[in-house]
Design an enzyme around this catalytic site. Structure first.
Site, PDB file in Angstrom:
ATOM      1  N   GLY A 304      14.725 -16.556  -2.632  1.00  0.00           N
ATOM      2  CA  GLY A 304      16.081 -16.854  -3.078  1.00  0.00           C
ATOM      3  C   GLY A 304      16.245 -18.342  -3.301  1.00  0.00           C
ATOM      4  O   GLY A 304      15.299 -19.041  -3.669  1.00  0.00           O
ATOM      5  N   GLU A 305      17.463 -18.834  -3.097  1.00  0.00           N
ATOM      6  CA  GLU A 305      17.801 -20.249  -3.247  1.00  0.00           C
ATOM      7  C   GLU A 305      17.753 -20.736  -4.699  1.00  0.00           C
ATOM      8  O   GLU A 305      18.021 -21.890  -4.974  1.00  0.00           O
ATOM      9  CB  GLU A 305      16.880 -21.163  -2.421  1.00  0.00           C
ATOM     10  CG  GLU A 305      16.854 -20.899  -0.948  1.00  0.00           C
ATOM     11  CD  GLU A 305      15.877 -21.809  -0.193  1.00  0.00           C
ATOM     12  OE1 GLU A 305      15.322 -22.761  -0.804  1.00  0.00           O
ATOM     13  OE2 GLU A 305      15.664 -21.571   1.005  1.00  0.00           O
TER      14      GLU A 305
END
Length: 341
Positions: A304-305
């Site tokens: 993610g991120e």
């Protein structure tokens, strides 16, 4: 110029570069797509930016579907601000602007920190008991994201990628995936931040009960019922970026779940989307298949991120640069066919 004639001109320009037809593969399709988005034969990438939306989820407080405690969301936001996360490293590596948004983290951040304050509440409700948010809160989230993207675009950005942070947001994404695709919950649920087989089985049971509890009638109601504040903002951010004719880089499982909602609201958003990668999170490939999407990368990522989006930006730059800067057969004085042909 009509879209058809522009497409023909772009294809002609690509085909006359000093290479055999089609030999730059996906980059050729990417150059064509970006030219069509920007309505020009000479597209450009300006101030590429990634926006990470962070929010907490009510279900995380019980720890039934998440191996990490809810407090990790706020701790990771501090890590983003301090420059210590993977997205920071990749953004610096690839000269990408990075913005962090507090959509609804269960924590009070100091006002001097480099965080965009768009907090709706200190986390959502637990959808085991009631909808994650009210429709009014969902609308507030959509409006705030709209404003954030408008400001970023007004400062010169035409290429935007999205990321997220929120313990238990894979659960929300799985519920939204099931709602918008009709795929059974068991095929939508994955390990998230590291559940073992027993944990995944328990997560499937819990989310199956949640899914049966509600019957949202609109995309906005689905976001309010199952979503997180960060996912609602991602949905609105995608819609606004498309309305502003921006190139949109879609990251992994959570961002694609938000795209499913955005697509249900306005199917035309897909024309603006570049799919960065295929996540290793269970269900993401099925999401991509439902959207008929072809990701650029397959690196086994599931962090993610916005990390996948950050890694895809050099490929987007390369596609635009070959279209604009690579010689044609004529300009280079290279023959286009064999004399014996």
């Amino acid at each position: 110029m009509t879209a058809v004639s522009l497409k023909q001109k772009l294809r002609h320009k690509i085909d006359l570069k000093t290479k055999p037809l089609g030999t730059l593969g996906v980059l050729e399709e990417l150059a064509l797509q970006i030219g069509l988005i920007q309505n020009t034969e000479t597209p450009e990438i300006s101030k590429p930016t990634i926006v990470v939306f962070a929010g907490d989820h009510g279900i995380a407080k019980k720890g039934q579907v998440n191996p990490f405690p809810q407090e990790v969301t706020a701790q990771m936001v501090y890590n983003f601000v301090q420059g210590g996360a993977a997205i920071n490293v990749f953004s610096i590596t690839n000269a990408i602007e990075l913005n962090i948004v507090d959509s609804g983290v269960n924590h009070d951040f100091e006002p001097h920190l480099d965080i965009i304050d768009a907090k709706i509440a200190f986390g959502t409700n637990n959808y085991q008991d009631q909808p994650a948010m009210t429709l009014a809160q969902c609308e507030d989230a959509l409006n705030k994201a709209d404003d954030i993207i408008s400001k970023i675009q007004s400062e010169g950005c035409n290429t935007i990628g999205f990321g997220e942070m929120g313990i238990s947001n894979t659960s929300s994404a799985a519920l939204l995936m099931a709602h918008f695709t009709g795929i059974p919950i068991a095929e939508c649920v994955g390990s998230g931040t590291g559940l073992n087989d027993e944990g995944i089985h328990k997560k499937i049971q819990i989310l199956s009960e949640v899914y049966k509890k509600y019957n949202p009638k609109t995309p906005e109601e689905a976001l309010a019922t199952f979503g997180g504040f960060e996912i609602a903002m991602l949905c609105a951010a995608i819609l606004k970026a498309a309305a502003l004719n921006m190139i949109i880089i879609i990251d992994g499982f959570i961002v694609t779940a938000a795209l499913l909602a955005a697509h249900a609201i306005n199917p035309n958003v897909l024309k603006h989307c570049v799919f960065a990668h295929s996540s290793n999170e269970q269900g993401h490939e099925k999401m991509l298949h439902a959207l008929n999407a072809k990701p650029l990368l397959s690196l086994g990522l599931r962090l993610g991120e916005g990390t996948g989006a950050a890694l895809a930006i050099p490929l987007i730059r390369a596609a635009v640069n070959f279209l604009n800067n690579m010689a044609s057969f004529e300009s280079a004085g290279v023959s286009t066919e064999s004399e014996n042909a």
